[in-house]
Design a protein around this motif. Structure first.
Motif, mmCIF file in Angstrom:
data_model
loop_
_atom_site.group_PDB
_atom_site.id
_atom_site.type_symbol
_atom_site.label_atom_id
_atom_site.label_comp_id
_atom_site.label_asym_id
_atom_site.label_seq_id
_atom_site.Cartn_x
_atom_site.Cartn_y
_atom_site.Cartn_z
ATOM 1 N N ASP A 30 3.250 -10.359 -1.587
ATOM 2 C CA ASP A 30 2.826 -9.592 -2.759
ATOM 3 C C ASP A 30 1.306 -9.462 -2.706
ATOM 4 O OD1 ASP A 30 2.072 -8.607 -5.227
ATOM 5 O OD2 ASP A 30 3.433 -9.890 -6.368
ATOM 6 N N TYR A 31 0.829 -8.286 -2.300
ATOM 7 C CA TYR A 31 -0.612 -8.107 -2.136
ATOM 8 C C TYR A 31 -1.351 -8.051 -3.468
ATOM 9 C CZ TYR A 31 -0.057 -7.589 2.853
ATOM 10 O OH TYR A 31 0.201 -7.841 4.169
ATOM 11 N N THR A 32 -0.682 -7.682 -4.535
ATOM 12 C CA THR A 32 -1.317 -7.722 -5.850
ATOM 13 C C THR A 32 -1.646 -9.167 -6.220
ATOM 14 O OG1 THR A 32 -0.113 -5.742 -6.577
ATOM 15 C CG2 THR A 32 -1.046 -7.152 -8.288
ATOM 16 N N ALA A 33 -0.701 -10.052 -6.002
ATOM 17 C CA ALA A 33 -0.921 -11.472 -6.302
ATOM 18 C C ALA A 33 -1.962 -12.074 -5.364
ATOM 19 C CB ALA A 33 0.397 -12.232 -6.197
ATOM 20 N N MET A 34 -1.946 -11.658 -4.096
ATOM 21 C CA MET A 34 -2.918 -12.196 -3.140
ATOM 22 C C MET A 34 -4.336 -11.811 -3.538
ATOM 23 S SD MET A 34 -3.254 -11.659 0.994
ATOM 24 C CE MET A 34 -1.621 -12.308 1.319
ATOM 25 N N LEU A 35 -4.537 -10.560 -3.929
ATOM 26 C CA LEU A 35 -5.864 -10.126 -4.345
ATOM 27 C C LEU A 35 -6.311 -10.865 -5.603
ATOM 28 C CD1 LEU A 35 -8.321 -8.274 -4.013
ATOM 29 C CD2 LEU A 35 -7.112 -6.590 -5.430
ATOM 30 N N ALA A 36 -5.389 -11.079 -6.517
ATOM 31 C CA ALA A 36 -5.734 -11.766 -7.765
ATOM 32 C C ALA A 36 -6.255 -13.178 -7.505
ATOM 33 C CB ALA A 36 -4.522 -11.809 -8.683
ATOM 34 N N ARG A 37 -5.802 -13.804 -6.410
ATOM 35 C CA ARG A 37 -6.249 -15.158 -6.075
ATOM 36 C C ARG A 37 -7.560 -15.166 -5.298
ATOM 37 N NH1 ARG A 37 -0.687 -15.542 -4.619
ATOM 38 N NH2 ARG A 37 -1.264 -15.370 -2.406
ATOM 39 N N SER A 38 -7.984 -14.006 -4.821
ATOM 40 C CA SER A 38 -9.165 -13.943 -3.967
ATOM 41 C C SER A 38 -10.446 -14.112 -4.784
ATOM 42 C CB SER A 38 -9.218 -12.599 -3.236
ATOM 43 O OG SER A 38 -10.455 -12.457 -2.551
ATOM 44 N N LEU A 91 0.440 -0.583 -0.973
ATOM 45 C CA LEU A 91 0.577 -1.696 -0.031
ATOM 46 C C LEU A 91 1.914 -2.396 -0.200
ATOM 47 C CD1 LEU A 91 -2.934 -3.447 -0.086
ATOM 48 C CD2 LEU A 91 -1.997 -1.943 1.671
ATOM 49 N N ASN A 92 2.319 -2.598 -1.429
ATOM 50 C CA ASN A 92 3.532 -3.368 -1.675
ATOM 51 C C ASN A 92 4.808 -2.605 -1.332
ATOM 52 O OD1 ASN A 92 2.412 -5.818 -2.426
ATOM 53 N ND2 ASN A 92 2.170 -5.205 -4.564
ATOM 54 N N ARG A 93 4.724 -1.266 -1.267
ATOM 55 C CA ARG A 93 5.931 -0.521 -0.891
ATOM 56 C C ARG A 93 5.904 -0.031 0.551
ATOM 57 N NH1 ARG A 93 3.464 3.345 -4.480
ATOM 58 N NH2 ARG A 93 2.559 5.079 -3.284
ATOM 59 N N ALA A 94 4.789 -0.250 1.260
ATOM 60 C CA ALA A 94 4.698 0.207 2.651
ATOM 61 C C ALA A 94 5.658 -0.575 3.533
ATOM 62 C CB ALA A 94 3.272 0.040 3.151
ATOM 63 N N PRO A 95 6.191 0.060 4.583
ATOM 64 C CA PRO A 95 7.069 -0.656 5.523
ATOM 65 C C PRO A 95 6.371 -1.889 6.081
ATOM 66 C CG PRO A 95 7.122 1.696 5.939
ATOM 67 C CD PRO A 95 6.016 1.469 4.944
ATOM 68 N N ARG A 96 7.066 -3.013 6.094
ATOM 69 C CA ARG A 96 6.462 -4.285 6.466
ATOM 70 C C ARG A 96 6.624 -4.595 7.951
ATOM 71 N NH1 ARG A 96 4.540 -7.077 2.074
ATOM 72 N NH2 ARG A 96 4.333 -5.579 0.389
ATOM 73 N N VAL A 97 5.867 -5.580 8.381
ATOM 74 C CA VAL A 97 5.895 -6.053 9.764
ATOM 75 C C VAL A 97 6.723 -7.329 9.808
ATOM 76 C CG1 VAL A 97 4.518 -6.916 11.687
ATOM 77 C CG2 VAL A 97 3.628 -5.065 10.241
ATOM 78 N N SER A 98 7.731 -7.343 10.651
ATOM 79 C CA SER A 98 8.574 -8.530 10.822
ATOM 80 C C SER A 98 8.181 -9.260 12.095
ATOM 81 C CB SER A 98 10.055 -8.137 10.880
ATOM 82 O OG SER A 98 10.455 -7.516 9.676
ATOM 83 N N ALA A 99 8.377 -10.561 12.091
ATOM 84 C CA ALA A 99 8.028 -11.381 13.253
ATOM 85 C C ALA A 99 9.220 -11.540 14.182
ATOM 86 C CB ALA A 99 7.554 -12.754 12.795
ATOM 87 N N ASP A 100 8.928 -11.894 15.422
ATOM 88 C CA ASP A 100 9.968 -12.294 16.376
ATOM 89 C C ASP A 100 10.193 -13.789 16.210
ATOM 90 O OD1 ASP A 100 10.113 -9.702 17.483
ATOM 91 O OD2 ASP A 100 8.359 -10.120 18.741
ATOM 92 N N ALA A 101 11.412 -14.164 15.900
ATOM 93 C CA ALA A 101 11.698 -15.564 15.575
ATOM 94 C C ALA A 101 11.296 -16.510 16.701
ATOM 95 C CB ALA A 101 13.179 -15.730 15.243
#
Length: 459
Positions: free
Chosen positions: A287-295, A319-329
């Motif tokens: 949640d980039y809104t929450a992340m910015l609020a903590r900055s 930012l919060n609705r943009a397609p996200r990046v997933s990791a390789d497990a």
């Protein structure tokens, strides 16, 4: 002195015999040794004629692939000279490979220590210390090979660990791509090779350069910088902004963020991905809104958006609705196994960090404090802060003051790491420059990840 198991490395001894002249432990003059370990890493040892019985194993910082990779046994020549004058033995290796080389750095450093013991005998005290990526290597040595050391000193260290580092390196470039180049084909992870990574960096860097010319673009660059906690005064050559001088602060962040795009976020990431076997970072569930609020940079970002006449809420929603990046497990498993710090300390560790560090923001110390506290090692960890811009911009006196503070803890069993005590020891070590330790508490690291909290943001 703690008991140490001495490992007789016959291959190392054979290489040493071929590359350096054997000298007695008590030499009549200062001893300088250079040679090569079986891994191919170079080693470097300096032992003063009057050795005080303490050996310092120095771990150097990140060296990009293809760059020169000499052995290093101190942060710089001035610091080396002062330490040798005080009687310390200084040793270190180059690591067998460049880049995200922890799997080479740790065994190479231990082999260097073994070789020193074979040559000069067991030290009265052994301390691991290092800068930047070398601070991460130092802490890995302290956590995983505690029987070899009495204490450790991490300076400007990447002590948030590998998973957290690569996650928080992803966030600003994700924001830049989403807000400045939403339609562009710019891969952020999963690069086929260095050429693709460099090409992606060049494309995004051009977008950032263009955006810096407009108020809206500058506000968005500030938002991206805030997601990485890039400070507004991060280089001594910059103009120091006032408390509400948002334009100067943003201009300073732009310079640092451009450097992040050019190297760590793409080129260095590709090298690390090649070791991990895939992409080891993600922003699913963030949640980039929450992340910015903590900055700590939230106020700057909100004011720049107001000045630009652009709604911050709309960009955060994008930012919060943009397609996200997933990791390789499998890549995450490799990074977790090799490059995540547990916080489990057996011996005292002192960490020092500059407050204006843009490459490894000072909030990395919050991440390691969290891990050490959860692991029950909080009393063994002390952290101190130098009020200065830049990455690893400590004076020789400040580094020696930190070392002597760690030694005081080893001698007495208690920490005396107040700014006043550190500054006093720093000034005693080097009276030519002012010591700058201050009372400081960093804010929360943007996306902490450690073995004590492995499920904070699952890929």
């Amino acid at each position: 002195m703690k008991f140490r198991t001495r490992i007789a490395l016959l291959t190392v001894a054979a290489v040493c015999a071929a590359t350096a002249t054997a000298l007695p432990a008590q030499a009549a003059t200062d001893t300088h040794l250079e040679g090569q370990l079986p891994s191919g890493a170079a080693y470097l040892m300096d032992v003063p004629a009057v050795w005080n019985g303490t050996v310092l194993l120095y771990s150097h910082g990140y060296t990009p692939a293809g760059a020169p990779n000499p052995a290093q046994n101190a942060p710089g020549s001035a610091t080396r000279a002062k330490l040798l004058a005080e009687g310390y033995a200084l040793i270190g290796s180059s690591y067998a490979t460049n880049g995200w080389a922890v799997t080479d750095a740790v065994p190479d450093q231990l082999a260097t220590l073994d070789l020193f013991t074979e040559r000069f005998g067991a030290a009265r005290r052994t301390v691991a210390w290092g800068t930047s990526y070398g601070g991460f290597v130092t802490t890995t040595l302290a956590e995983r090979h505690a029987d070899r050391f009495d204490g450790s000193l991490s300076m400007c260290g990447l002590v948030q660990g590998g998973v957290a580092n690569w996650n928080s390196t992803l966030d600003p470039v994700f924001a830049l791509k989403t807000l400045l180049a939403p339609g562009a084909d710019i891969p952020l992870t999963g690069f086929a090779d260095q050429a693709e990574a460099v090409g992606a960096a060049d494309t995004l860097a051009a977008k950032v350069t263009a955006a810096q010319q407009t108020p809206a673009g500058r506000a968005r660059i500030a938002l991206a910088a805030a997601l990485h906690n890039i400070p507004g005064y991060n280089d001594a050559t910059q103009t120091k902004p006032g408390p509400t001088d948002w334009q100067t602060q943003q201009a300073n962040q732009y310079t640092a963020l451009s450097g992040l795009v050019r190297l760590p976020a793409f080129s260095w990431r590709q090298e690390a991905e090649s070791r991990a076997g895939g992409n080891m970072s993600w922003n699913t569930g963030v949640d980039y809104t929450a992340m910015l609020a903590r900055s700590p940079l939230y106020k700057e970002v909100s004011e720049l958006y107001k000045e630009a006449g652009v709604p911050l809420s709309a960009d955060l929603a994008a930012l919060n609705r943009a397609p996200r990046v997933s990791a390789d497990a499998s890549a995450v498993r490799w990074m977790r196994h090799t490059s995540v710090l547990s916080g489990r300390l057996t011996d005292p560790q002192l960490n020092i960090h500059t407050t204006g560090d843009a490459l490894i923001p000072v909030q990395a110390e919050s991440a390691y404090r969290r891990a050490a506290t959860a692991a029950g090692s909080g009393a063994l960890l002390s952290q101190a802060y130098v009020d200065a811009p830049g990455h690893c911009t400590f004076t020789p006196g400040e580094m020696l003051g930190a070392l002597h503070t760690l030694e005081h803890r080893l001698d007495t069993g208690r920490w005396d790491a107040s700014p006043a005590a550190l500054n006093s020891r720093a000034q005693q070590a080097d009276s030519t420059t002012e010591a700058r330790y201050v009372t400081y508490r960093p804010t929360t690291y943007p996306r902490p990840y450690d073995l004590a909290h492995p499920g904070d943001a699952r890929p």
